[in-house]
Scaffold this motif. Sequence first.
Motif, short mmCIF file in Angstrom:
data_model
loop_
_atom_site.label_atom_id
_atom_site.label_comp_id
_atom_site.label_asym_id
_atom_site.label_seq_id
_atom_site.Cartn_x
_atom_site.Cartn_y
_atom_site.Cartn_z
N LYS A 19 0.85 -1.19 0.00
CA LYS A 19 0.00 0.00 0.00
C LYS A 19 0.89 1.25 0.00
N GLN A 20 0.72 2.10 -0.99
CA GLN A 20 1.65 3.22 -1.17
C GLN A 20 0.91 4.53 -1.40
N PRO A 21 1.35 5.63 -0.83
CA PRO A 21 0.73 6.90 -1.21
C PRO A 21 1.46 7.55 -2.39
N ILE A 22 0.71 8.24 -3.24
CA ILE A 22 1.32 9.09 -4.26
C ILE A 22 1.03 10.51 -3.80
N VAL A 23 2.04 11.35 -3.82
CA VAL A 23 1.87 12.74 -3.38
C VAL A 23 2.29 13.65 -4.52
N SER A 24 1.41 14.58 -4.89
CA SER A 24 1.76 15.56 -5.93
C SER A 24 0.83 16.75 -5.81
N GLN A 25 1.36 17.93 -6.07
CA GLN A 25 0.50 19.12 -6.03
C GLN A 25 -0.64 18.99 -7.06
N TYR A 26 -0.44 18.16 -8.10
CA TYR A 26 -1.48 18.00 -9.10
C TYR A 26 -2.61 17.07 -8.64
N LEU A 27 -2.48 16.53 -7.44
CA LEU A 27 -3.53 15.64 -6.93
C LEU A 27 -4.55 16.35 -6.04
N PHE A 28 -4.34 17.64 -5.79
CA PHE A 28 -5.37 18.38 -5.04
C PHE A 28 -6.65 18.38 -5.88
N PRO A 29 -7.81 17.99 -5.31
CA PRO A 29 -9.04 18.13 -6.08
C PRO A 29 -9.27 19.60 -6.44
N LYS A 30 -10.08 19.81 -7.48
CA LYS A 30 -10.40 21.20 -7.86
C LYS A 30 -11.44 21.75 -6.87
N VAL A 31 -12.42 20.92 -6.57
CA VAL A 31 -13.49 21.34 -5.66
C VAL A 31 -13.77 20.20 -4.67
N ALA A 32 -14.05 20.57 -3.40
CA ALA A 32 -14.54 19.59 -2.42
C ALA A 32 -15.96 20.01 -2.06
#
Length: 369
Positions: A155-168
């Motif tokens: 189980k691995q996390p991917i972290v990237s500024q491009y993974l922020f949702p546009k809207v919650a």
Amino acid sequence: MMWGYLNPVKIIFGEGCISDIEKHLDTDRVLLVTDKMLAHSEILSRVEDALKNMDIVLFDKVQPNPSSYIVNACGKLAKDNNIEIILGVGGGSSIDTAKASAIVASTGIPIEEFLSGDRKIDTPCVPVLAIPTTSGTGSEVTPIAVITDEEKNKKQPIVSQYLFPKVAIVDPELTYSMPPEIAASTGMDALSHGIEGYWSKNSIPITDAFAIACVERVLRYLERSVRNRNDRNARREMSLASLLGGLTFAIPKTAAVHACSFPLTHRFGIPHGTACGLTLVAFIKFNYRIVQEKMNYLIRCTGYDSLEKFCEDISMLQRNIGLPCKLSAYGIKKEDIEILVEESFHPNILNNPREVTKRDLFEIYSEIL
Ligand code: ZN
């Protein structure tokens, strides 16, 4: 001390806000990502009603602890249909699947290459709109997706500024049907996000403020929310606690409690939040010496006057919401501790304020056996 802060997610919060979902979409090429159970629920009917003028593609194969296979299938579906926005509806698994499949849809590259760290995401992905139906994950405001690499069995996390949702879109009404055991487990996840983001080596004053607001709410409302799903006030406060927990750890990230939760979930099938809850009190005691002043402030802000009482109440909360505090309740035996120790050295452990050795982990796991 110098720091910066950016969380680009537009947050819409409140009962009934799901009805306005169309306002936040500037395209009708929409993929809706969810699981089988939600696909046949009133929640999805409400989402579909709100999108009645749109031609939606549905992907309903999300599973708990989403696998790379499912993510690749979902990403391919998005790419084949020229999808321009992906809606993740559900708990952390649905939202993380939506985020990770946005990478696959945008790049055409299987998710495993990003999970291994061999490849970085270097361009914006298909935008994601996150709609949580549980209260714990906080994934709606984080740049992280946690995926299981099926080939490596990890189980691995991917972290990237491009993974922020546009809207919650956080509509507490969508959590009214959440069963008690899910409310309990996800609530412990929210508490762990608040506490771990607070003591993470990368914490900053802004995220500390979110942490205090998160922890205070969980301690006050989680038990009520679990005991009575009709307690709308408690369910709203837990939706808010979850959101605040996400805002807490989005930048500083989580630490040892989450590092330990990965093998507990992956090897023994313990739900994520429950797994976090198992080691939380042990790590509060373990870390206290290093972050004493800061923890005392949190303890005071949440209405306690001592570490002992704070820890006692968290353990009592766990018991009151039906979550065991011991590993043996999940069939874990003494001889399993070694593998747990081995697999707990996930990079998140480096964010822990106190260095954790193998020996420390062995002692902590033995103590909660
Ligand atoms: Zn978590």
